[in-house]
Design a protein around this motif. Structure first.
Motif, PDB file in Angstrom:
ATOM      1  N   ASP A  65      39.304  38.562  32.386  1.00  0.00           N
ATOM      2  CA  ASP A  65      38.396  39.158  33.616  1.00  0.00           C
ATOM      3  C   ASP A  65      39.203  40.200  34.268  1.00  0.00           C
ATOM      4  OD1 ASP A  65      36.320  37.406  32.986  1.00  0.00           O
ATOM      5  OD2 ASP A  65      37.122  36.008  34.404  1.00  0.00           O
ATOM      6  N   GLU A  66      38.483  41.264  34.667  1.00  0.00           N
ATOM      7  CA  GLU A  66      39.141  42.353  35.337  1.00  0.00           C
ATOM      8  C   GLU A  66      39.979  41.662  36.620  1.00  0.00           C
ATOM      9  OE1 GLU A  66      36.446  45.371  36.646  1.00  0.00           O
ATOM     10  OE2 GLU A  66      35.904  46.084  34.355  1.00  0.00           O
ATOM     11  N   PRO A  67      40.919  42.522  37.048  1.00  0.00           N
ATOM     12  CA  PRO A  67      41.651  42.095  38.179  1.00  0.00           C
ATOM     13  C   PRO A  67      40.755  42.470  39.448  1.00  0.00           C
ATOM     14  CG  PRO A  67      42.829  43.958  37.130  1.00  0.00           C
ATOM     15  CD  PRO A  67      41.552  43.643  36.348  1.00  0.00           C
ATOM     16  N   VAL A  68      41.006  41.287  40.255  1.00  0.00           N
ATOM     17  CA  VAL A  68      40.100  41.740  41.761  1.00  0.00           C
ATOM     18  C   VAL A  68      40.940  42.294  42.708  1.00  0.00           C
ATOM     19  CG1 VAL A  68      38.925  40.560  43.733  1.00  0.00           C
ATOM     20  CG2 VAL A  68      38.544  39.626  41.328  1.00  0.00           C
ATOM     21  N   GLU A  69      40.365  43.356  43.443  1.00  0.00           N
ATOM     22  CA  GLU A  69      41.020  43.895  44.270  1.00  0.00           C
ATOM     23  C   GLU A  69      40.931  43.601  45.650  1.00  0.00           C
ATOM     24  OE1 GLU A  69      41.643  48.889  45.459  1.00  0.00           O
ATOM     25  OE2 GLU A  69      39.747  48.020  44.575  1.00  0.00           O
ATOM     26  N   VAL A  70      41.942  43.363  46.294  1.00  0.00           N
ATOM     27  CA  VAL A  70      41.798  42.647  47.728  1.00  0.00           C
ATOM     28  C   VAL A  70      42.822  43.387  48.819  1.00  0.00           C
ATOM     29  CG1 VAL A  70      41.284  40.358  46.933  1.00  0.00           C
ATOM     30  CG2 VAL A  70      43.793  40.942  47.398  1.00  0.00           C
ATOM     31  N   TYR A  71      42.618  43.253  50.118  1.00  0.00           N
ATOM     32  CA  TYR A  71      43.713  43.625  51.019  1.00  0.00           C
ATOM     33  C   TYR A  71      44.204  42.604  51.749  1.00  0.00           C
ATOM     34  CZ  TYR A  71      41.552  48.220  50.079  1.00  0.00           C
ATOM     35  OH  TYR A  71      41.126  49.253  49.338  1.00  0.00           O
ATOM     36  N   ALA A  72      45.458  43.099  52.303  1.00  0.00           N
ATOM     37  CA  ALA A  72      46.107  41.853  53.385  1.00  0.00           C
ATOM     38  C   ALA A  72      45.281  41.214  53.928  1.00  0.00           C
ATOM     39  CB  ALA A  72      47.063  42.555  54.375  1.00  0.00           C
ATOM     40  N   ASN A  73      45.352  39.721  54.104  1.00  0.00           N
ATOM     41  CA  ASN A  73      44.566  38.893  54.815  1.00  0.00           C
ATOM     42  C   ASN A  73      43.470  38.235  54.164  1.00  0.00           C
ATOM     43  OD1 ASN A  73      46.461  38.607  56.902  1.00  0.00           O
ATOM     44  ND2 ASN A  73      45.551  40.338  57.717  1.00  0.00           N
ATOM     45  N   ARG A  75      41.147  36.581  50.847  1.00  0.00           N
ATOM     46  CA  ARG A  75      41.392  35.642  49.741  1.00  0.00           C
ATOM     47  C   ARG A  75      40.569  35.771  48.736  1.00  0.00           C
ATOM     48  NH1 ARG A  75      45.198  35.480  51.519  1.00  0.00           N
ATOM     49  NH2 ARG A  75      46.263  34.542  53.368  1.00  0.00           N
ATOM     50  N   SER A  76      41.192  35.284  47.480  1.00  0.00           N
ATOM     51  CA  SER A  76      40.361  35.328  46.401  1.00  0.00           C
ATOM     52  C   SER A  76      41.079  34.168  45.276  1.00  0.00           C
ATOM     53  CB  SER A  76      40.512  36.629  45.748  1.00  0.00           C
ATOM     54  OG  SER A  76      40.088  36.744  44.373  1.00  0.00           O
ATOM     55  N   GLY A  77      40.225  33.412  44.536  1.00  0.00           N
ATOM     56  CA  GLY A  77      40.715  32.650  43.529  1.00  0.00           C
ATOM     57  C   GLY A  77      40.693  33.293  42.120  1.00  0.00           C
ATOM     58  N   ALA A  78      40.669  34.441  41.972  1.00  0.00           N
ATOM     59  CA  ALA A  78      40.590  35.192  40.908  1.00  0.00           C
ATOM     60  C   ALA A  78      42.291  34.978  40.076  1.00  0.00           C
ATOM     61  CB  ALA A  78      40.541  36.574  41.037  1.00  0.00           C
ATOM     62  N   LYS A  79      42.081  35.092  38.860  1.00  0.00           N
ATOM     63  CA  LYS A  79      43.615  34.761  38.379  1.00  0.00           C
ATOM     64  C   LYS A  79      44.416  36.154  38.145  1.00  0.00           C
ATOM     65  CE  LYS A  79      42.661  30.608  36.905  1.00  0.00           C
ATOM     66  NZ  LYS A  79      43.263  29.347  37.695  1.00  0.00           N
ATOM     67  N   LEU A  80      43.870  37.388  38.173  1.00  0.00           N
ATOM     68  CA  LEU A  80      44.305  38.776  38.420  1.00  0.00           C
ATOM     69  C   LEU A  80      43.990  39.470  39.676  1.00  0.00           C
ATOM     70  CD1 LEU A  80      43.751  39.764  34.678  1.00  0.00           C
ATOM     71  CD2 LEU A  80      45.902  38.467  35.656  1.00  0.00           C
ATOM     72  N   VAL A  81      45.100  39.581  40.479  1.00  0.00           N
ATOM     73  CA  VAL A  81      44.619  40.167  42.055  1.00  0.00           C
ATOM     74  C   VAL A  81      45.541  41.396  42.243  1.00  0.00           C
ATOM     75  CG1 VAL A  81      44.724  39.817  44.441  1.00  0.00           C
ATOM     76  CG2 VAL A  81      44.067  37.907  42.807  1.00  0.00           C
ATOM     77  N   PHE A  82      44.852  42.407  42.679  1.00  0.00           N
ATOM     78  CA  PHE A  82      45.589  43.742  43.000  1.00  0.00           C
ATOM     79  C   PHE A  82      45.545  43.660  44.478  1.00  0.00           C
ATOM     80  CE2 PHE A  82      46.045  48.255  43.698  1.00  0.00           C
ATOM     81  CZ  PHE A  82      47.279  48.360  43.021  1.00  0.00           C
ATOM     82  N   LEU A  83      46.855  43.280  45.069  1.00  0.00           N
ATOM     83  CA  LEU A  83      46.790  43.288  46.729  1.00  0.00           C
ATOM     84  C   LEU A  83      47.389  44.565  47.344  1.00  0.00           C
ATOM     85  CD1 LEU A  83      46.987  41.281  49.316  1.00  0.00           C
ATOM     86  CD2 LEU A  83      49.172  40.776  48.623  1.00  0.00           C
ATOM     87  N   ARG A  84      46.435  45.097  47.823  1.00  0.00           N
ATOM     88  CA  ARG A  84      46.954  46.274  48.731  1.00  0.00           C
ATOM     89  C   ARG A  84      47.415  46.333  50.080  1.00  0.00           C
ATOM     90  NH1 ARG A  84      44.265  51.414  46.643  1.00  0.00           N
ATOM     91  NH2 ARG A  84      42.825  51.179  44.929  1.00  0.00           N
ATOM     92  N   LEU A  85      48.629  46.675  50.345  1.00  0.00           N
ATOM     93  CA  LEU A  85      49.214  46.819  51.875  1.00  0.00           C
ATOM     94  C   LEU A  85      49.086  48.320  52.392  1.00  0.00           C
ATOM     95  CD1 LEU A  85      52.334  44.798  51.165  1.00  0.00           C
ATOM     96  CD2 LEU A  85      50.021  43.699  51.751  1.00  0.00           C
ATOM     97  N   GLU A  86      48.406  48.175  53.566  1.00  0.00           N
ATOM     98  CA  GLU A  86      48.465  49.666  53.890  1.00  0.00           C
ATOM     99  C   GLU A  86      49.671  50.437  54.333  1.00  0.00           C
ATOM    100  OE1 GLU A  86      46.010  49.398  57.271  1.00  0.00           O
ATOM    101  OE2 GLU A  86      44.191  48.469  56.321  1.00  0.00           O
ATOM    102  N   GLU A  87      50.614  49.520  54.522  1.00  0.00           N
ATOM    103  CA  GLU A  87      52.255  50.306  54.925  1.00  0.00           C
ATOM    104  C   GLU A  87      53.133  49.550  53.934  1.00  0.00           C
ATOM    105  OE1 GLU A  87      53.895  49.523  58.761  1.00  0.00           O
ATOM    106  OE2 GLU A  87      52.547  47.906  59.015  1.00  0.00           O
ATOM    107  N   ASN A  88      54.321  50.288  53.954  1.00  0.00           N
ATOM    108  CA  ASN A  88      55.333  49.629  53.155  1.00  0.00           C
ATOM    109  C   ASN A  88      56.130  48.711  54.013  1.00  0.00           C
ATOM    110  OD1 ASN A  88      57.805  49.166  51.925  1.00  0.00           O
ATOM    111  ND2 ASN A  88      58.070  51.278  50.933  1.00  0.00           N
TER     112      ASN A  88
END
Length: 333
Positions: A65-73, A75-88
């Motif tokens: 399945d395609e990776p799921v794109e999420v942001y900090a805080n 939640r997702s139960g997807a096996k592949l997750v792309f977690l974006r942070l707004e700052e380093n």
């Protein structure tokens, strides 16, 4: 310790090519991670969007399945997750965000954390799991064999040890031929920390001591974590067969100059962080830290002069004193 499900974490910042290569290597593991999280550490859309697009292609190649794109805080139960942070958030902070995300999944019993500029061979996770399940010790972390990507030399065997009287971390088997290393038991006896570029961390350890110290931002966060783990009664070990290639910074500078100074070539801001964190950890681990700091300042200045960096007097003094006084802001102004 019987670990079934491992969450893999790739921490990336502003590097598409190496991140995609790392992702491919993780997907080609003989022992496939239970979940994979790519944590983009505030790179910005130009880099993050492209990495996400390339990961979708990799997932399709593996019939996933395609990776799921999420942001900090989020939640997702997807096996592949792309977690974006707004700052380093730095190395420790970036890993912590991804670890917090996976800790919500109680099926994840261990976490394979790695930097985006690593390429693990396809049996690395299998080798890590073999060693975490050995013996009766309460193993908290397992280190890999890191090899400089563009050479035949080892970066380290598992990690290194902490020299408390000089406030320095020393990598084990650094510079050895990639097929030559010390006995595994001998290395494990010396390990004070495992190299954070690629290692396995147990949930049990995180439950006991928490996450990385985010005040360190970058440099020495893995050393501090290993020392903290050992103080809590956890063992550190090394999987020799877990071979990981690493595009380590300053790898091309394995010269007599670097061996003499034992310091990498760094920009002023990064040099400040490197020095400050070293002396922060020295203060934490040694009661004579202030005396040692005063002794080492002239030696540090000598090493900078040796490398043609004579203008760093103020920087070195500020870094040492800020570390000893625990002034842990991100970048020295």
């Amino acid at each position: 310790m019987n670990i079934q499900n491992v969450g893999a974490i790739i921490l990336t910042y502003s590097d598409i090519e190496k991140t995609v290569a790392c992702l491919r290597a993780v997907h080609e593991q003989a022992e496939v991670p239970y979940r994979i999280v790519v944590c983009d550490n505030g790179s910005g859309n130009e880099y993050a969007d492209k990495i996400y697009e390339e990961w979708i292609k990799i997932a399709q190649e593996h019939n996933l399945d395609e990776p799921v794109e999420v942001y900090a805080n989020d939640r997702s139960g997807a096996k592949l997750v792309f977690l974006r942070l707004e700052e380093n958030k730095g190395v420790g902070g970036g890993f912590n965000e991804a670890l917090r995300f996976l800790l919500y999944d109680t099926e994840c019993q261990a976490f394979w954390v790695m930097h985006h500029d690593t390429e693990p061979k396809n049996y690395v996770l299998s080798a890590l799991l073999e060693h975490v399940q050995e013996g009766d010790e309460k193993i908290g972390m397992v280190g890999t064999t890191l090899i400089y990507k563009d050479s035949d030399l080892q970066e380290c065997a598992g990690g290194g040890y902490w020299r408390s009287w000089v406030g320095k971390a020393k990598l084990l088997d650094s510079g050895y031929d990639k097929f030559s290393h010390s006995d595994q038991k001998e290395i494990v006896q010396k390990l004070d920390y495992v190299n954070g570029a690629s290692c396995l961390i147990s949930r049990e350890l995180i439950n006991a001591i928490g996450l990385y110290d985010e005040r360190l931002y970058m440099f020495y966060e893995d050393v501090e974590y290993g020392l903290r783990a050992k103080k809590a009664g956890f063992a550190l070990t090394w999987a020799p067969g877990a071979r990981v290639y690493h595009y380590a910074p300053n790898a091309e500078q394995l010269t007599p100059v670097l061996n003499f100074t034992e310091e990498p070539e760094l920009t002023p801001d990064v040099d400040y962080l490197y020095m400050r964190n070293r002396f922060y950890l020295l203060r934490k681990e040694n009661a004579f830290a202030y005396i040692l700091g005063i002794i080492f300042i002239p030696l540090l200045l000598l090493s900078r002069n040796f490398k043609g960096q004579k203008g760093r007097l103020k920087l070195i003094i500020n870094a040492v004193m800020d570390g000893l006084n625990r002034k842990m802001h991100k970048i020295h102004g």
